[in-house]
Motif scaffolding. Structure first.
Motif, PDB file in Angstrom:
ATOM      1  N   LEU A  64     -24.763  28.368  -2.077  1.00 42.09           N
ATOM      2  CA  LEU A  64     -23.377  28.040  -2.400  1.00 42.09           C
ATOM      3  C   LEU A  64     -22.821  27.006  -1.428  1.00 42.09           C
ATOM      4  N   GLN A  65     -23.209  27.103  -0.169  1.00 41.53           N
ATOM      5  CA  GLN A  65     -22.766  26.104   0.806  1.00 41.53           C
ATOM      6  C   GLN A  65     -23.310  24.718   0.467  1.00 41.53           C
ATOM      7  N   ASP A  66     -24.526  24.667  -0.073  1.00 41.45           N
ATOM      8  CA  ASP A  66     -25.085  23.377  -0.492  1.00 41.45           C
ATOM      9  C   ASP A  66     -24.236  22.742  -1.589  1.00 41.45           C
ATOM     10  N   PHE A  67     -23.724  23.566  -2.503  1.00 41.54           N
ATOM     11  CA  PHE A  67     -22.862  23.028  -3.555  1.00 41.54           C
ATOM     12  C   PHE A  67     -21.541  22.522  -2.986  1.00 41.54           C
ATOM     13  N   VAL A  68     -21.028  23.222  -1.973  1.00 40.28           N
ATOM     14  CA  VAL A  68     -19.819  22.744  -1.295  1.00 40.28           C
ATOM     15  C   VAL A  68     -20.082  21.388  -0.641  1.00 40.28           C
ATOM     16  N   ALA A  69     -21.254  21.273  -0.011  1.00 43.54           N
ATOM     17  CA  ALA A  69     -21.616  20.004   0.625  1.00 43.54           C
ATOM     18  C   ALA A  69     -21.724  18.884  -0.400  1.00 43.54           C
ATOM     19  N   ILE A  70     -22.299  19.189  -1.568  1.00 42.02           N
ATOM     20  CA  ILE A  70     -22.404  18.187  -2.630  1.00 42.02           C
ATOM     21  C   ILE A  70     -21.018  17.726  -3.069  1.00 42.02           C
ATOM     22  N   GLY A  71     -20.107  18.686  -3.244  1.00 39.95           N
ATOM     23  CA  GLY A  71     -18.754  18.332  -3.654  1.00 39.95           C
ATOM     24  C   GLY A  71     -18.044  17.460  -2.638  1.00 39.95           C
ATOM     25  N   PHE A  72     -18.210  17.775  -1.351  1.00 45.39           N
ATOM     26  CA  PHE A  72     -17.552  16.971  -0.327  1.00 45.39           C
ATOM     27  C   PHE A  72     -18.184  15.586  -0.222  1.00 45.39           C
ATOM     28  N   LEU A  73     -19.500  15.512  -0.379  1.00 44.64           N
ATOM     29  CA  LEU A  73     -20.157  14.204  -0.358  1.00 44.64           C
ATOM     30  C   LEU A  73     -19.662  13.321  -1.492  1.00 44.64           C
ATOM     31  N   ALA A  74     -19.331  13.953  -2.623  1.00 38.14           N
ATOM     32  CA  ALA A  74     -18.808  13.180  -3.752  1.00 38.14           C
ATOM     33  C   ALA A  74     -17.430  12.609  -3.450  1.00 38.14           C
ATOM     34  N   LEU A  75     -16.623  13.365  -2.720  1.00 34.41           N
ATOM     35  CA  LEU A  75     -15.267  12.922  -2.409  1.00 34.41           C
ATOM     36  C   LEU A  75     -15.204  12.014  -1.194  1.00 34.41           C
ATOM     37  N   GLN A  76     -16.220  12.074  -0.343  1.00 38.58           N
ATOM     38  CA  GLN A  76     -16.171  11.411   0.963  1.00 38.58           C
ATOM     39  C   GLN A  76     -15.893   9.908   0.896  1.00 38.58           C
ATOM     40  N   PRO A  77     -16.561   9.142   0.020  1.00 41.38           N
ATOM     41  CA  PRO A  77     -16.285   7.693   0.019  1.00 41.38           C
ATOM     42  C   PRO A  77     -14.849   7.349  -0.350  1.00 41.38           C
ATOM     43  N   ASN A  78     -14.182   8.205  -1.161  1.00 38.09           N
ATOM     44  CA  ASN A  78     -12.819   7.929  -1.605  1.00 38.09           C
ATOM     45  C   ASN A  78     -11.783   8.778  -0.875  1.00 38.09           C
ATOM     46  N   LEU A  79     -12.154   9.345   0.253  1.00 41.46           N
ATOM     47  CA  LEU A  79     -11.256  10.258   0.954  1.00 41.46           C
ATOM     48  C   LEU A  79     -10.015   9.534   1.459  1.00 41.46           C
ATOM     49  N   ALA A  80     -10.168   8.278   1.835  1.00 36.12           N
ATOM     50  CA  ALA A  80      -9.028   7.521   2.352  1.00 36.12           C
ATOM     51  C   ALA A  80      -8.061   7.111   1.253  1.00 36.12           C
ATOM     52  N   ASN A  81      -8.534   7.105   0.016  1.00 32.35           N
ATOM     53  CA  ASN A  81      -7.685   6.707  -1.121  1.00 32.35           C
ATOM     54  C   ASN A  81      -7.851   7.717  -2.233  1.00 32.35           C
ATOM     55  N   LEU A  82      -7.633   8.984  -1.895  1.00 29.75           N
ATOM     56  CA  LEU A  82      -7.882  10.061  -2.837  1.00 29.75           C
ATOM     57  C   LEU A  82      -6.688  10.239  -3.771  1.00 29.75           C
ATOM     58  N   ASN A  83      -6.935  10.051  -5.061  1.00 24.36           N
ATOM     59  CA  ASN A  83      -5.933  10.295  -6.089  1.00 24.36           C
ATOM     60  C   ASN A  83      -6.635  10.888  -7.302  1.00 24.36           C
ATOM     61  N   ALA A  84      -5.871  11.170  -8.334  1.00 24.57           N
ATOM     62  CA  ALA A  84      -6.442  11.836  -9.507  1.00 24.57           C
ATOM     63  C   ALA A  84      -7.550  10.991 -10.139  1.00 24.57           C
ATOM     64  N   PHE A  85      -7.335   9.695 -10.245  1.00 24.95           N
ATOM     65  CA  PHE A  85      -8.349   8.835 -10.867  1.00 24.95           C
ATOM     66  C   PHE A  85      -9.611   8.773 -10.019  1.00 24.95           C
ATOM     67  N   ALA A  86      -9.439   8.589  -8.703  1.00 27.19           N
ATOM     68  CA  ALA A  86     -10.597   8.532  -7.804  1.00 27.19           C
ATOM     69  C   ALA A  86     -11.353   9.849  -7.812  1.00 27.19           C
ATOM     70  N   LEU A  87     -10.618  10.958  -7.890  1.00 31.91           N
ATOM     71  CA  LEU A  87     -11.255  12.266  -7.929  1.00 31.91           C
ATOM     72  C   LEU A  87     -12.083  12.436  -9.197  1.00 31.91           C
ATOM     73  N   ILE A  88     -11.518  12.019 -10.326  1.00 33.09           N
ATOM     74  CA  ILE A  88     -12.243  12.129 -11.601  1.00 33.09           C
ATOM     75  C   ILE A  88     -13.481  11.247 -11.598  1.00 33.09           C
ATOM     76  N   VAL A  89     -13.344  10.033 -11.051  1.00 37.37           N
ATOM     77  CA  VAL A  89     -14.490   9.113 -11.001  1.00 37.37           C
ATOM     78  C   VAL A  89     -15.596   9.680 -10.120  1.00 37.37           C
TER      79      VAL A  89
END
Length: 282
Positions: A64-89
């Motif tokens: 389960l922690q690996d899945f959390v890591a995958i989710g954070f890695l997905a958000l990491q590049p857009n963390l500085a400009n996180l919005n609904a569109f960036a999150l969906i992308v």
């Protein structure tokens, strides 16, 4: 979530306010929530204790922690400009990567592995090629290479050949892990007092949070005291994946170099503690 607000308050202390960047509390909370699959599986395997109930619960939490890591890695590049569109992308890219991996692993890899199983050396080459291919796909989608390799490993784990592949890459894995830690060590100067303070806070948080979260949860689900406590003790260390997250955060300029130094110190200390704690957990 509790870790985020705790570290948010900790990082506002004058002595530590210069440590890290704008998103240090997020990185601290996510990184401290991860435990080391490498350390735990290695120690439990040496004890021949992987099949016991507490060990199976421990491995389930690690997955389960690996899945959390995958989710954070997905958000990491857009963390500085996180919005609904960036999150969906970001989520869409991860889902596409997983879908591609699942489709190939479901319909193509079984045929390839079955033909290659007669030649052990070829099995290793194909497994590595599959890992590099998924890293290439992840890079094409502007995701981290670590995410591609993690998805590739999870897909191979579903095959009956995964034990053979894992046995053959052990020496290769240890070699690259050694290089990874050496490269991190070469980048870290002599730690300051502030970094050491932060490392102590991370160590205490990791050790206490495991017992205060895992034990009550398992006990509330009806498990005995011993079965509830052993997974908490097994997971009482920082993950090597936390260093990966911190390194990527440093490259994205989300955190400062001091945060990575604190993670390295905390990982070393908690790994040493686990090497004594897990064998004597009973």
């Amino acid at each position: 979530v509790v870790g985020y607000f705790l570290f948010k308050g900790v990082m506002s202390v004058p002595d530590l306010s210069s440590v890290g960047g704008e998103y240090e509390a997020i990185y601290l909370s996510v990184a401290c929530a991860l435990s080391s699959t490498l350390i735990v599986v290695k120690i439990l395997s040496d004890q021949m204790d992987l099949d016991s109930l507490p060990s199976r619960i421990t491995l389930g939490i690690l997955v389960l922690q690996d899945f959390v890591a995958i989710g954070f890695l997905a958000l990491q590049p857009n963390l500085a400009n996180l919005n609904a569109f960036a999150l969906i992308v970001s989520i869409s890219k991860v889902l596409v990567l997983i879908l591609i991996s699942w489709s190939i692993a479901r319909y193509i890899l079984p045929i390839v592995f079955k033909k290659a199983s007669r030649q052990p050396e070829l099995m290793l080459i194909i497994a590595m090629a599959w890992c590099f291919a998924m890293c290439g796909v992840a890079d094409y989608f502007h995701l981290s290479l670590e995410m591609g390799s993690l998805v590739a490993g999870i897909s191979i784990a579903s095959f009956p050949y995964h034990l053979d592949v894992a046995a053959k890459i052990t020496s290769l894995r240890d070699f690259f892990i050694t290089l990874f830690f050496v490269s991190l060590g070469l980048q870290i100067p002599l730690p300051t007092v502030e970094v050491l303070k932060l490392a102590v806070i991370i160590i205490l948080f990791v050790l206490l949070s495991r017992v205060l979260t895992i034990y009550p949860t398992l006990h509330g689900l009806g498990f005995a005291n011993r079965t509830s406590l052993l997974p908490a003790l097994n997971l009482s260390q920082l993950s090597e994946f936390s260093l990966v997250l911190a390194s990527l955060g440093l490259s994205h300029k989300h955190v400062g170099p001091h945060l990575l130094q604190a993670f390295v110190i905390a990982l070393v200390v908690t790994a040493l503690i686990s090497s004594f704690l897990i064998p004597a957990a009973h």
